[in-house]
Design a protein around this motif. Structure first.
Motif, PDB file in Angstrom:
ATOM      1  N   SER A 284     -13.084  12.707  13.663  1.00 30.29           N
ATOM      2  CA  SER A 284     -14.246  12.298  12.877  1.00 30.29           C
ATOM      3  C   SER A 284     -14.253  12.982  11.523  1.00 30.29           C
ATOM      4  CB  SER A 284     -15.537  12.618  13.639  1.00 30.29           C
ATOM      5  OG  SER A 284     -15.609  11.871  14.832  1.00 30.29           O
ATOM      6  N   TYR A 285     -14.035  14.280  11.514  1.00 32.42           N
ATOM      7  CA  TYR A 285     -14.029  15.000  10.243  1.00 32.42           C
ATOM      8  C   TYR A 285     -12.825  14.613   9.387  1.00 32.42           C
ATOM      9  CZ  TYR A 285     -18.011  17.906  11.342  1.00 32.42           C
ATOM     10  OH  TYR A 285     -19.287  18.334  11.610  1.00 32.42           O
ATOM     11  N   ALA A 286     -11.664  14.407  10.009  1.00 32.33           N
ATOM     12  CA  ALA A 286     -10.489  13.988   9.251  1.00 32.33           C
ATOM     13  C   ALA A 286     -10.716  12.606   8.638  1.00 32.33           C
ATOM     14  CB  ALA A 286      -9.259  13.972  10.152  1.00 32.33           C
ATOM     15  N   GLY A 287     -11.234  11.688   9.426  1.00 28.71           N
ATOM     16  CA  GLY A 287     -11.505  10.350   8.914  1.00 28.71           C
ATOM     17  C   GLY A 287     -12.525  10.360   7.796  1.00 28.71           C
ATOM     18  N   GLN A 288     -13.554  11.203   7.929  1.00 32.82           N
ATOM     19  CA  GLN A 288     -14.564  11.320   6.883  1.00 32.82           C
ATOM     20  C   GLN A 288     -13.935  11.779   5.577  1.00 32.82           C
ATOM     21  OE1 GLN A 288     -18.027  13.988   7.640  1.00 32.82           O
ATOM     22  NE2 GLN A 288     -17.196  15.080   5.886  1.00 32.82           N
ATOM     23  N   ALA A 289     -13.066  12.792   5.661  1.00 36.25           N
ATOM     24  CA  ALA A 289     -12.419  13.311   4.452  1.00 36.25           C
ATOM     25  C   ALA A 289     -11.504  12.265   3.812  1.00 36.25           C
ATOM     26  CB  ALA A 289     -11.627  14.568   4.796  1.00 36.25           C
ATOM     27  N   ILE A 290     -10.751  11.538   4.632  1.00 36.21           N
ATOM     28  CA  ILE A 290      -9.860  10.499   4.107  1.00 36.21           C
ATOM     29  C   ILE A 290     -10.656   9.405   3.414  1.00 36.21           C
ATOM     30  CG2 ILE A 290      -8.240   8.675   4.776  1.00 36.21           C
ATOM     31  CD1 ILE A 290      -7.414  10.573   7.128  1.00 36.21           C
ATOM     32  N   GLU A 291     -11.737   8.955   4.065  1.00 43.15           N
ATOM     33  CA  GLU A 291     -12.552   7.889   3.497  1.00 43.15           C
ATOM     34  C   GLU A 291     -13.210   8.327   2.195  1.00 43.15           C
ATOM     35  OE1 GLU A 291     -16.070   5.759   2.480  1.00 43.15           O
ATOM     36  OE2 GLU A 291     -16.075   7.784   3.311  1.00 43.15           O
ATOM     37  N   ARG A 292     -13.674   9.575   2.131  1.00 41.89           N
ATOM     38  CA  ARG A 292     -14.326  10.071   0.922  1.00 41.89           C
ATOM     39  C   ARG A 292     -13.340  10.145  -0.240  1.00 41.89           C
ATOM     40  NH1 ARG A 292     -17.601  15.278   1.925  1.00 41.89           N
ATOM     41  NH2 ARG A 292     -15.533  16.014   2.529  1.00 41.89           N
ATOM     42  N   ARG A 293     -12.128  10.656   0.025  1.00 46.74           N
ATOM     43  CA  ARG A 293     -11.121  10.716  -1.037  1.00 46.74           C
ATOM     44  C   ARG A 293     -10.755   9.325  -1.535  1.00 46.74           C
ATOM     45  NH1 ARG A 293      -8.791  14.748   2.316  1.00 46.74           N
ATOM     46  NH2 ARG A 293      -7.288  13.211   3.104  1.00 46.74           N
ATOM     47  N   HIS A 294     -10.649   8.383  -0.601  1.00 41.92           N
ATOM     48  CA  HIS A 294     -10.321   7.000  -0.981  1.00 41.92           C
ATOM     49  C   HIS A 294     -11.422   6.409  -1.848  1.00 41.92           C
ATOM     50  CE1 HIS A 294      -8.957   2.845  -0.615  1.00 41.92           C
ATOM     51  NE2 HIS A 294     -10.178   2.522  -0.239  1.00 41.92           N
ATOM     52  N   ARG A 295     -12.673   6.659  -1.491  1.00 35.55           N
ATOM     53  CA  ARG A 295     -13.788   6.111  -2.253  1.00 35.55           C
ATOM     54  C   ARG A 295     -13.867   6.738  -3.645  1.00 35.55           C
ATOM     55  NH1 ARG A 295     -18.800   8.027  -1.134  1.00 35.55           N
ATOM     56  NH2 ARG A 295     -18.041   8.582   0.935  1.00 35.55           N
TER      57      ARG A 295
END
Length: 313
Positions: A284-295
């Protein structure tokens, strides 16, 4: 304007809070449906929620949405009613562990839908994190032993599909609008309460008469915490973050469902369950970080291209 880290943290904490109360809702809903039946349980939940939020909106003098805002709120109300109705029927007919696994499918479906809507595909690493979270849920619930899918399982899968559409639609239909979050959620709850009341029909008064103290406690918990608090936070959060990020944080729901089962129902957790819980949180935390960087990369201006243009000029 860049988003403030403090608001990012607040959004994350509140979304995890939603996951906590929804994790606890499985046991409360199962207990209530055994006492009142599924339609009456859903109707009581939404009636309590609608009355409570209606009082809050009246005291705050919130302006109700109109026009397109009202239409969007009504549409989201029907989708929310479908989610809770399908999920409650499913939990009633299957185990809480299976329900916790299957509802997490919304975690995978939401980023796919949001990517299609935004025409901005997420990187592969995000989907690796999302799949890892689902694998974690599978490890989590397999400690108690999974069985063949039942009608209840199918209903929870349907609820997961509708939830993914609902979260994505909430972000698309309500972002950048001036409508009050509380008022929009109130409209949704009124739609949910009216729909569930019609389905329950004449069974509702008899169900109310059968309720004891624990039954009313479950009604109040489901209505106030799992509906008013959770729906308001969910809608507010998706206005300040992405549907994908909201979904992956709320995807920790099975972990909290397990903790509630261990602490309140005396369930035991083995090594695979602990491994699954850790994998869900980490993914969950890894996915959150990936999505935030992408955005953030998508919102960043093309500095190189601008500099090249200036130099040529």
């Amino acid at each position: 304007m860049p988003r403030r880290p403090s608001r990012d943290l607040l959004v994350d904490v509140l979304l995890v809070g939603v996951a906590v109360v929804w994790g606890a809702s499985f046991m409360a809903a199962k207990s209530l449906t055994l006492e009142t039946g599924v339609p009456s349980a859903v109707a009581l939940r939404f009636l309590v929620a609608a009355v409570a939020l209606g009082v809050i909106c009246a005291v705050r003098k919130e302006r109700m949405p109109r026009g397109r805002g009202l239409a969007a709120a009504v549409l989201l109300g029907f989708s929310q009613a479908a989610i809770i109705g399908l999920e409650t029927w499913g939990v009633h007919l299957t185990s809480a562990t299976n329900a916790g696994l299957l509802i997490s499918l919304a975690l995978v479906l939401t980023p796919v839908l949001e990517s299609l809507a935004a025409r901005s595909w997420l990187p592969r690493s995000y989907f690796v994190a999302a799949v890892a979270a689902v694998v974690g849920v599978a490890l989590l619930v397999s400690d108690g032993g999974l069985r063949m899918p039942t009608a209840g399982d199918a209903l929870v899968v349907a609820a997961a599909v509708v939830r993914a559409f609902h979260v994505t639609a909430s972000a698309r239909l309500t972002r950048d609008r001036g409508d009050s979050t509380l008022a929009v959620v109130l409209v949704q709850l009124i739609v949910c309460a009216g729909t569930a009341w019609l389905v329950a029909g004449a069974e509702l008064p008899a169900a109310v008469a059968r309720l004891d103290g624990s039954g009313w406690a479950n009604v109040l918990f489901l209505g106030l915490m799992c509906s008013v608090f959770a729906f308001v936070v969910q809608l507010w959060a998706v206005r300040h973050t992405s549907a994908t990020r909201a979904s992956i944080l709320m995807g920790t729901e099975p972990v909290w469902a397990l903790l509630v089962g261990v602490l309140l129902a005396g369930e035991s957790v083995g090594a695979f369950g602990l491994l699954g819980a850790a994998l869900i949180v980490a993914a969950s935390y890894a996915g959150q970080a990936i999505e935030r960087r992408h955005r953030q990369r998508a919102l960043r201006p093309p500095v190189v291209a601008l500099n090249s243009s200036n130099s040529q000029a």
